[in-house]
Scaffold this motif. Structure first.
Motif: not given
Length: 292
Positions: A152, A185, A187-189
């Protein structure tokens, strides 16, 4: 429109290398020149490239957001090196006339989560770690001016970038899915220590497992691949992090960073718009199982 922006950029470049100090009008440019002068560093030449990012129309005005990449060719003593920086700017045109052109100041106060950690759990288990400094630096050089699509990207991306550099150097991922535990880390979190400047500083101050560091008193005690944390206001809340990727002729660290993307920038950040006389630094030397 492009012609006017190019002319304005050329004017700013001349302020860096003009023969008369009276040619300097931009306070940020003057601050940078003074910072170089304190280090007996001469700006030999400056090159810059602009790229329009967005154009919006609010009749009768047109707002243009664009980025500028600078190459500063510097001489210190008998050696030369290049410092690179990127800045974001916003220009306003009234009909066809350029009426304003300003740097978009970096906000180092945005946060992506809480700062709370479970300190007992941080100390609870052994995760082996050997730090490959060269791989961390190679990653820092590769991604200082862009964003790795595997991760991200945040508007305030400095700590996310530093965490990626540490990970490239072998920092263990552990603590998932608890965002207040470990360094990870997924993915989305992610852990708060991965993406929040103050949280990474707190983590490095306390961690006894996996990614670990020790505070040192002097910036000259740091090595390539080590981390500097910045509290610009001196209020105890850290805003920014950098990684050491080189040294100047005096042996002082040069750093890479995101948010205000920079490569081989002098570590003290005295030329930053965020700098205040109350700034505090914390110097972290990364330790691993070979050094324990």
């Amino acid at each position: 429109m492009r012609r006017e922006l190019m002319d304005r950029l050329q004017e700013r470049l001349f302020q860096y290398v003009g023969t008369s100090g009276l040619s300097v009008k931009d306070p940020r440019i003057l601050k940078r020149i003074e910072s170089y002068a304190k280090r007996n560093t001469e700006i030999v030449n400056v090159k810059a490239w602009g790229n329009i990012v967005d154009i919006s129309h609010m009749d009768p005005e047109t707002i243009v957001e664009y980025s500028v990449r600078y190459h500063f060719f510097l001489k210190q003593k008998e050696h030369f090196y290049i410092e690179e920086q990127q800045e974001s700017r916003r220009a306003i045109f009234f009909q066809e006339d350029l009426i304003d052109d300003q740097e978009i100041n970096v906000d180092f106060h945005q946060e992506t989560g809480s700062e709370e950690f479970l300190w007992d759990e941080v100390r609870s288990s052994k995760v082996p770690f050997i730090y490959n400094r060269m791989k961390a630096i190679q990653y820092a050089e590769r991604w200082w001016d862009s964003r790795n699509p595997r991760y991200q990207s945040f508007k305030d991306n400095c700590t996310n970038y530093i965490s990626q550099c540490l990970r490239a150097g072998g920092a263990p991922i552990w603590g998932s899915p608890n965002r207040g535990k470990g360094f990870w880390y997924s993915g989305s979190s992610y852990s708060y220590s991965w993406a929040v400047a103050h949280s990474l500083k707190q983590y490095l101050s306390n961690s006894k497992t996996g990614l670990r560091a020790k505070k040192v008193a002097r910036v000259t005690d740091l090595e390539l691949g080590d981390i500097i944390c910045y509290d610009f206001e001196g209020d105890g809340r850290y805003n920014h992090n950098t990684i050491i990727t080189g040294r100047d002729d005096d042996g002082m660290p040069l750093v890479n960073a995101n948010t205000y993307d920079s490569r081989k920038r002098y570590w003290a950040y005295e030329d930053s718009s965020a700098y205040t006389p109350n700034i505090k630094y914390t110097f972290f030397h990364i330790v691993d199982d070979e050094r324990d």
